[in-house]
Design a protein around this motif. Structure first.
Motif, PDB file in Angstrom:
ATOM      1  N   HIS A  14       0.834  -1.196   0.000  1.00  0.00           N
ATOM      2  CA  HIS A  14       0.000   0.000   0.000  1.00  0.00           C
ATOM      3  C   HIS A  14       0.872   1.250   0.000  1.00  0.00           C
ATOM      4  CE1 HIS A  14       0.694  -0.431   4.398  1.00  0.00           C
ATOM      5  NE2 HIS A  14       0.697   0.887   4.377  1.00  0.00           N
ATOM      6  N   VAL A  15       0.235   2.366  -0.325  1.00  0.00           N
ATOM      7  CA  VAL A  15       0.851   3.682  -0.246  1.00  0.00           C
ATOM      8  C   VAL A  15       0.134   4.409   0.883  1.00  0.00           C
ATOM      9  CG1 VAL A  15       1.219   5.877  -1.447  1.00  0.00           C
ATOM     10  CG2 VAL A  15       1.377   3.718  -2.720  1.00  0.00           C
ATOM     11  N   GLY A  16       0.887   4.887   1.861  1.00  0.00           N
ATOM     12  CA  GLY A  16       0.307   5.625   2.988  1.00  0.00           C
ATOM     13  C   GLY A  16       0.153   7.091   2.637  1.00  0.00           C
ATOM     14  N   PHE A  33      -9.338   7.539  -8.977  1.00  0.00           N
ATOM     15  CA  PHE A  33      -8.798   6.203  -9.217  1.00  0.00           C
ATOM     16  C   PHE A  33      -9.878   5.137  -9.364  1.00  0.00           C
ATOM     17  CE2 PHE A  33      -4.934   8.026  -7.217  1.00  0.00           C
ATOM     18  CZ  PHE A  33      -4.006   7.675  -8.187  1.00  0.00           C
ATOM     19  N   GLY A  34     -11.115   5.451  -8.953  1.00  0.00           N
ATOM     20  CA  GLY A  34     -12.166   4.442  -8.975  1.00  0.00           C
ATOM     21  C   GLY A  34     -12.006   3.447  -7.834  1.00  0.00           C
ATOM     22  N   CYS A  35     -11.420   3.910  -6.736  1.00  0.00           N
ATOM     23  CA  CYS A  35     -11.185   3.044  -5.575  1.00  0.00           C
ATOM     24  C   CYS A  35     -12.487   2.759  -4.838  1.00  0.00           C
ATOM     25  CB  CYS A  35     -10.239   3.726  -4.583  1.00  0.00           C
ATOM     26  SG  CYS A  35      -8.546   3.900  -5.136  1.00  0.00           S
ATOM     27  N   THR A  36     -12.468   1.665  -4.103  1.00  0.00           N
ATOM     28  CA  THR A  36     -13.546   1.369  -3.159  1.00  0.00           C
ATOM     29  C   THR A  36     -12.933   1.301  -1.768  1.00  0.00           C
ATOM     30  OG1 THR A  36     -13.268  -1.007  -3.471  1.00  0.00           O
ATOM     31  CG2 THR A  36     -14.936   0.080  -4.825  1.00  0.00           C
ATOM     32  N   ARG A  57      -7.970   8.188  12.510  1.00  0.00           N
ATOM     33  CA  ARG A  57      -8.726   7.273  11.657  1.00  0.00           C
ATOM     34  C   ARG A  57      -7.876   6.879  10.461  1.00  0.00           C
ATOM     35  NH1 ARG A  57     -13.846   9.075   8.533  1.00  0.00           N
ATOM     36  NH2 ARG A  57     -14.438   7.126   7.546  1.00  0.00           N
ATOM     37  N   LEU A  58      -8.082   5.649  10.006  1.00  0.00           N
ATOM     38  CA  LEU A  58      -7.389   5.150   8.823  1.00  0.00           C
ATOM     39  C   LEU A  58      -8.434   4.503   7.915  1.00  0.00           C
ATOM     40  CD1 LEU A  58      -4.012   3.419   8.634  1.00  0.00           C
ATOM     41  CD2 LEU A  58      -5.926   2.388   7.457  1.00  0.00           C
ATOM     42  N   VAL A  59      -8.353   4.806   6.627  1.00  0.00           N
ATOM     43  CA  VAL A  59      -9.270   4.249   5.640  1.00  0.00           C
ATOM     44  C   VAL A  59      -8.438   3.590   4.544  1.00  0.00           C
ATOM     45  CG1 VAL A  59     -11.071   4.756   3.932  1.00  0.00           C
ATOM     46  CG2 VAL A  59     -10.988   6.050   6.080  1.00  0.00           C
ATOM     47  N   VAL A  66      -3.718  -2.257  -6.091  1.00  0.00           N
ATOM     48  CA  VAL A  66      -3.162  -1.071  -5.438  1.00  0.00           C
ATOM     49  C   VAL A  66      -4.036  -0.691  -4.257  1.00  0.00           C
ATOM     50  CG1 VAL A  66      -2.540   1.355  -5.745  1.00  0.00           C
ATOM     51  CG2 VAL A  66      -2.164  -0.258  -7.613  1.00  0.00           C
ATOM     52  N   ARG A  67      -3.380  -0.462  -3.129  1.00  0.00           N
ATOM     53  CA  ARG A  67      -4.084  -0.019  -1.921  1.00  0.00           C
ATOM     54  C   ARG A  67      -3.511   1.327  -1.474  1.00  0.00           C
ATOM     55  NH1 ARG A  67      -2.832  -5.379  -1.199  1.00  0.00           N
ATOM     56  NH2 ARG A  67      -4.574  -6.753  -0.733  1.00  0.00           N
ATOM     57  N   PHE A  68      -4.394   2.183  -0.998  1.00  0.00           N
ATOM     58  CA  PHE A  68      -3.992   3.461  -0.409  1.00  0.00           C
ATOM     59  C   PHE A  68      -4.504   3.474   1.019  1.00  0.00           C
ATOM     60  CE2 PHE A  68      -4.628   4.280  -4.948  1.00  0.00           C
ATOM     61  CZ  PHE A  68      -3.438   4.897  -5.296  1.00  0.00           C
ATOM     62  N   HIS A  69      -3.630   3.743   1.971  1.00  0.00           N
ATOM     63  CA  HIS A  69      -4.024   3.885   3.373  1.00  0.00           C
ATOM     64  C   HIS A  69      -4.035   5.370   3.706  1.00  0.00           C
ATOM     65  CE1 HIS A  69      -2.973  -0.435   4.877  1.00  0.00           C
ATOM     66  NE2 HIS A  69      -3.845  -0.421   3.880  1.00  0.00           N
TER      67      HIS A  69
END
Length: 158
Positions: A14-16, A33-36, A57-59, A66-69
């Motif tokens: 992931h990218v923080g 990005f069209g993320c969920t 909080r973290l989402v 690809v994950r984004f934190h």
């Protein structure tokens, strides 16, 4: 001389993304990005709290592999590191072809022009540049001022 043990290949998990406006940032990443949203967290380990004092909080947002934190801190807890501090300069995403590269840039410009999102650094995406090997790229900032490069490498089998 001692022989090194071979290391397995690595991938990015992931990218923080630290943000002062969690809702704005999460909304923009969902739209651009069209993320969920995969999950959210508001209770943290001692290690996390010691590394990120004031984390509230973290989402986690996901698009493919690809994950984004995205995480927010209590107001006044911490800001951006000083410019002289060591940090990543940008993250690069590879796209399949030149047409897709142009679509990503158009999408960024459309969202920027919509006025629906606030940007820490009000700067438009760059033009698409082509280097002498035919590699095409453009750079754009997210709402937090983090820089992303989007690139197409002709003939790249990956």
């Amino acid at each position: 001389m001692r022989q090194r043990e071979a290391l397995s290949a690595i991938t990015v998990h992931h990218v923080g993304v630290q943000t002062a406006d969690l809702e704005n940032s999460v909304g923009w990443y969902r739209e651009f990005f069209g993320c969920t949203v995969s999950w959210t967290l508001d209770e943290f380990s001692e290690l996390t709290r010691s590394r990120l004092p004031g984390i509230e909080r973290l989402v986690e947002l996901v698009r493919g592999d690809v994950r984004f934190h995205h995480f927010s801190l209590r107001p006044g807890e911490a800001g951006r590191p000083p410019a002289a501090a060591g940090q990543f300069q940008h993250v690069c995403f590879r796209v399949a072809n030149a047409e897709e590269l142009a679509r990503w840039r158009s999408r960024w410009l459309e969202l920027y022009a919509s006025g629906r999102w606030s940007f820490a650094v009000p700067e438009r995406a760059t033009e698409i540049d082509t280097d002498k090997e035919g590699v095409q790229s453009f750079y754009a900032l997210d709402p937090n001022g983090l820089e992303f490069e989007f690139t197409h490498v002709p003939g790249d089998p990956r």
